[in-house]
Design a protein around this motif. Structure first.
Motif, PDB file in Angstrom:
ATOM      1  N   LYS A  94       0.842  -1.187   0.000  1.00  0.00           N
ATOM      2  CA  LYS A  94       0.000   0.000   0.000  1.00  0.00           C
ATOM      3  C   LYS A  94       0.879   1.238   0.000  1.00  0.00           C
ATOM      4  O   LYS A  94       2.008   1.216   0.492  1.00  0.00           O
ATOM      5  N   LEU A  95       0.342   2.311  -0.565  1.00  0.00           N
ATOM      6  CA  LEU A  95       1.137   3.497  -0.876  1.00  0.00           C
ATOM      7  C   LEU A  95       1.554   4.254   0.385  1.00  0.00           C
ATOM      8  O   LEU A  95       0.720   4.603   1.223  1.00  0.00           O
ATOM      9  N   LYS A  96       2.857   4.512   0.470  1.00  0.00           N
ATOM     10  CA  LYS A  96       3.410   5.285   1.574  1.00  0.00           C
ATOM     11  C   LYS A  96       4.143   6.536   1.088  1.00  0.00           C
ATOM     12  O   LYS A  96       4.272   7.497   1.830  1.00  0.00           O
ATOM     13  N   ALA A  97       4.653   6.520  -0.146  1.00  0.00           N
ATOM     14  CA  ALA A  97       5.446   7.656  -0.623  1.00  0.00           C
ATOM     15  C   ALA A  97       5.256   7.849  -2.120  1.00  0.00           C
ATOM     16  O   ALA A  97       5.139   6.883  -2.877  1.00  0.00           O
ATOM     17  N   VAL A  98       5.220   9.135  -2.548  1.00  0.00           N
ATOM     18  CA  VAL A  98       5.175   9.508  -3.963  1.00  0.00           C
ATOM     19  C   VAL A  98       6.319  10.482  -4.206  1.00  0.00           C
ATOM     20  O   VAL A  98       6.421  11.509  -3.530  1.00  0.00           O
ATOM     21  N   HIS A  99       7.192  10.154  -5.157  1.00  0.00           N
ATOM     22  CA  HIS A  99       8.334  11.002  -5.487  1.00  0.00           C
ATOM     23  C   HIS A  99       8.107  11.615  -6.870  1.00  0.00           C
ATOM     24  O   HIS A  99       7.937  10.884  -7.852  1.00  0.00           O
ATOM     25  N   VAL A 100       8.101  12.951  -6.936  1.00  0.00           N
ATOM     26  CA  VAL A 100       7.930  13.662  -8.198  1.00  0.00           C
ATOM     27  C   VAL A 100       9.254  14.324  -8.559  1.00  0.00           C
ATOM     28  O   VAL A 100       9.811  15.093  -7.773  1.00  0.00           O
ATOM     29  N   THR A 101       9.769  14.023  -9.738  1.00  0.00           N
ATOM     30  CA  THR A 101      11.027  14.600 -10.192  1.00  0.00           C
ATOM     31  C   THR A 101      10.804  15.385 -11.485  1.00  0.00           C
ATOM     32  O   THR A 101       9.885  15.095 -12.249  1.00  0.00           O
ATOM     33  N   GLY A 102      11.660  16.379 -11.718  1.00  0.00           N
ATOM     34  CA  GLY A 102      11.588  17.165 -12.944  1.00  0.00           C
ATOM     35  C   GLY A 102      10.597  18.305 -12.898  1.00  0.00           C
ATOM     36  O   GLY A 102      10.432  19.018 -13.892  1.00  0.00           O
ATOM     37  N   ALA A 103       9.935  18.498 -11.760  1.00  0.00           N
ATOM     38  CA  ALA A 103       8.924  19.546 -11.646  1.00  0.00           C
ATOM     39  C   ALA A 103       9.343  20.565 -10.600  1.00  0.00           C
ATOM     40  O   ALA A 103       9.953  20.218  -9.584  1.00  0.00           O
ATOM     41  N   SER A 104       8.997  21.825 -10.839  1.00  0.00           N
ATOM     42  CA  SER A 104       9.257  22.873  -9.868  1.00  0.00           C
ATOM     43  C   SER A 104       8.341  22.691  -8.659  1.00  0.00           C
ATOM     44  O   SER A 104       7.359  21.942  -8.702  1.00  0.00           O
ATOM     45  N   ALA A 105       8.684  23.402  -7.591  1.00  0.00           N
ATOM     46  CA  ALA A 105       7.870  23.296  -6.373  1.00  0.00           C
ATOM     47  C   ALA A 105       6.439  23.751  -6.631  1.00  0.00           C
ATOM     48  O   ALA A 105       5.482  23.180  -6.085  1.00  0.00           O
ATOM     49  N   THR A 106       6.269  24.751  -7.489  1.00  0.00           N
ATOM     50  CA  THR A 106       4.924  25.242  -7.807  1.00  0.00           C
ATOM     51  C   THR A 106       4.111  24.185  -8.528  1.00  0.00           C
ATOM     52  O   THR A 106       2.914  24.005  -8.255  1.00  0.00           O
ATOM     53  N   ALA A 107       4.753  23.464  -9.443  1.00  0.00           N
ATOM     54  CA  ALA A 107       4.039  22.462 -10.234  1.00  0.00           C
ATOM     55  C   ALA A 107       3.779  21.177  -9.458  1.00  0.00           C
ATOM     56  O   ALA A 107       2.801  20.472  -9.736  1.00  0.00           O
ATOM     57  N   GLN A 108       4.634  20.839  -8.491  1.00  0.00           N
ATOM     58  CA  GLN A 108       4.497  19.568  -7.788  1.00  0.00           C
ATOM     59  C   GLN A 108       3.148  19.425  -7.097  1.00  0.00           C
ATOM     60  O   GLN A 108       2.522  18.363  -7.138  1.00  0.00           O
ATOM     61  N   ALA A 109       2.696  20.494  -6.459  1.00  0.00           N
ATOM     62  CA  ALA A 109       1.413  20.422  -5.754  1.00  0.00           C
ATOM     63  C   ALA A 109       0.272  20.133  -6.724  1.00  0.00           C
ATOM     64  O   ALA A 109      -0.625  19.330  -6.426  1.00  0.00           O
ATOM     65  N   ALA A 157       8.090  10.948 -12.945  1.00  0.00           N
ATOM     66  CA  ALA A 157       9.126  11.782 -13.560  1.00  0.00           C
ATOM     67  C   ALA A 157       8.480  12.572 -14.695  1.00  0.00           C
ATOM     68  O   ALA A 157       7.880  11.983 -15.599  1.00  0.00           O
ATOM     69  N   VAL A 158       8.595  13.898 -14.641  1.00  0.00           N
ATOM     70  CA  VAL A 158       7.931  14.733 -15.634  1.00  0.00           C
ATOM     71  C   VAL A 158       8.924  15.627 -16.351  1.00  0.00           C
ATOM     72  O   VAL A 158       9.995  15.953 -15.831  1.00  0.00           O
ATOM     73  N   GLU A 159       8.559  16.006 -17.567  1.00  0.00           N
ATOM     74  CA  GLU A 159       9.230  17.094 -18.280  1.00  0.00           C
ATOM     75  C   GLU A 159       8.298  18.298 -18.206  1.00  0.00           C
ATOM     76  O   GLU A 159       7.182  18.259 -18.734  1.00  0.00           O
ATOM     77  N   GLU A 160       8.751  19.324 -17.540  1.00  0.00           N
ATOM     78  CA  GLU A 160       7.876  20.461 -17.271  1.00  0.00           C
ATOM     79  C   GLU A 160       7.888  21.463 -18.418  1.00  0.00           C
ATOM     80  O   GLU A 160       8.899  21.653 -19.093  1.00  0.00           O
ATOM     81  N   ARG A 161       6.745  22.115 -18.615  1.00  0.00           N
ATOM     82  CA  ARG A 161       6.643  23.214 -19.564  1.00  0.00           C
ATOM     83  C   ARG A 161       7.009  24.505 -18.834  1.00  0.00           C
ATOM     84  O   ARG A 161       6.247  24.968 -17.978  1.00  0.00           O
ATOM     85  N   PRO A 162       8.146  25.126 -19.132  1.00  0.00           N
ATOM     86  CA  PRO A 162       8.500  26.357 -18.421  1.00  0.00           C
ATOM     87  C   PRO A 162       7.592  27.512 -18.830  1.00  0.00           C
ATOM     88  O   PRO A 162       7.229  27.659 -19.998  1.00  0.00           O
ATOM     89  N   ALA A 163       7.206  28.309 -17.856  1.00  0.00           N
ATOM     90  CA  ALA A 163       6.376  29.479 -18.131  1.00  0.00           C
ATOM     91  C   ALA A 163       7.191  30.520 -18.888  1.00  0.00           C
ATOM     92  O   ALA A 163       8.314  30.841 -18.503  1.00  0.00           O
ATOM     93  N   LEU A 164       6.642  31.048 -19.966  1.00  0.00           N
ATOM     94  CA  LEU A 164       7.355  32.010 -20.819  1.00  0.00           C
ATOM     95  C   LEU A 164       6.864  33.433 -20.613  1.00  0.00           C
ATOM     96  O   LEU A 164       7.660  34.372 -20.549  1.00  0.00           O
ATOM     97  N   ALA A 165       5.553  33.613 -20.518  1.00  0.00           N
ATOM     98  CA  ALA A 165       5.002  34.969 -20.467  1.00  0.00           C
ATOM     99  C   ALA A 165       3.602  34.928 -19.872  1.00  0.00           C
ATOM    100  O   ALA A 165       2.994  33.865 -19.715  1.00  0.00           O
ATOM    101  N   VAL A 166       3.112  36.124 -19.558  1.00  0.00           N
ATOM    102  CA  VAL A 166       1.710  36.295 -19.175  1.00  0.00           C
ATOM    103  C   VAL A 166       0.988  36.927 -20.365  1.00  0.00           C
ATOM    104  O   VAL A 166       1.412  37.961 -20.896  1.00  0.00           O
ATOM    105  N   TRP A 167      -0.098  36.275 -20.792  1.00  0.00           N
ATOM    106  CA  TRP A 167      -0.846  36.727 -21.970  1.00  0.00           C
ATOM    107  C   TRP A 167      -2.115  37.438 -21.511  1.00  0.00           C
ATOM    108  O   TRP A 167      -2.921  36.870 -20.772  1.00  0.00           O
TER     109      TRP A 167
END
Length: 301
Positions: A94-109, A157-167
């Motif tokens: 049963k699940l005890k831990a989830v590890h997220v890699t490649g994502a910023s702290a903002t995206a992890q949540a 493990a994710v490849e994140e889309r970096p934020a470029l601009a505010v539209w």
């Protein structure tokens, strides 16, 4: 006189070599080659009894599913899976831990929220394909890989889309990446450092112009917004109210002209109403004093 043999006199035995073959006697089965026999057993030391038992169980299960109609087969399968999951969960799967890699702290949540994973969730019954799909549905995520590490861990493990601009468009502010894709989970108010792009089509065209602007620190630091005009060219609006008009094509050459002008006269420090770079043969500069009160300084801005 010899003693009588119990049961009567013994009949003389016939030589085995001379015995005729009985037409009703079953012939011995031909022996399989050693290689085929090994392949049939699987080469993993499974006993024939166990193999027959597993096969019989699978046949019985297939028969039950075949006889079931409508959603009965689906419910039977789900009940069986939940039952097996529960038993293995009691053994520690049963699940005890989830590890997220490649994502910023903002995206992890946002990734963890979208995953739907929860504490003590049975790990063996997890649908990893569905989990991957949910993670890739997050605006921050370009691609994802999901790995289950038994008994109690999941790796994302994710490849994140970096934020470029505010539209800014139709009165709304959205964070976009280099491809113009909106990052739905991103709050534009939390990214004041990102450049502002304005207007119809600015989201799709920003990825082409912003690298050239960001490569020029004197221009970048003074920039307030990039305004898309008629979805074909850019006006650069500076923080001091100045306006730089770029051509619809060959924007890089126009910015090189601006660099040369700034190196000679430091024009970005002096302030102006407008610099028109749309004509490659001529640079038109309008001093700020020549702007009449209430006169617009940008076509389409």
């Amino acid at each position: 006189m010899p003693a009588a043999v119990r049961g009567g006199p013994r009949k003389p035995a016939r030589p085995r070599a001379e015995a005729p073959a009985s037409p009703n006697k079953a012939r011995p089965a031909p022996q399989q080659p050693a290689g085929k026999l090994h392949a049939a057993r699987g080469g993993v030391g499974v006993s024939p009894t166990l193999a027959l038992g597993v096969a019989g169980g699978a046949l019985a299960l297939a028969l039950v599913v075949t006889l079931a109609t409508g959603h009965r087969a689906e419910r039977l399968g789900q009940a069986m899976v939940h039952g097996v999951d529960g038993e293995f969960a009691n053994l520690g799967f049963k699940l005890k831990a989830v590890h997220v890699t490649g994502a910023s702290a903002t995206a992890q949540a946002d990734i963890l929220k979208a995953s739907g994973l929860y504490q003590d969730q049975p790990t063996l019954g997890m649908d990893l394909v569905d989990l991957k799909s949910r993670v890739e549905g997050v605006g921050w995520v370009k691609s994802a890989k999901v790995v289950r590490l038994l008994p109690d861990t999941v790796m994302i493990a994710v490849e994140e889309r970096p934020a470029l601009a505010v539209w800014q468009h139709s009165g709304r502010l959205k964070v976009i990446d280099a491809e113009g894709r909106i990052i739905r989970e991103a709050d534009a108010a939390r990214f004041p450092h990102l450049p502002l792009v304005v207007g119809q089509g600015a989201d799709q065209a920003a990825g082409n112009i912003l690298p050239a602007v960001n490569a020029r620190p004197r221009l970048r630091d003074r920039l307030e917004a990039l305004v898309r005009v008629d979805d074909r060219r850019w006006d650069l609006r500076l923080k001091d109210g100045s306006l730089i008009q770029l051509p619809a094509i060959d924007e890089e050459s126009a910015l090189i002209q601006l660099d040369q002008l700034d190196q000679r006269q430091r024009i970005l420090d002096l302030g102006f109403a407008r610099i028109d770079l749309r004509d490659p043969e001529m640079v038109a500069i309008r001093p700020r004093d020549s702007v009449l009160p209430g006169q617009p300084v940008a076509n389409g801005a």
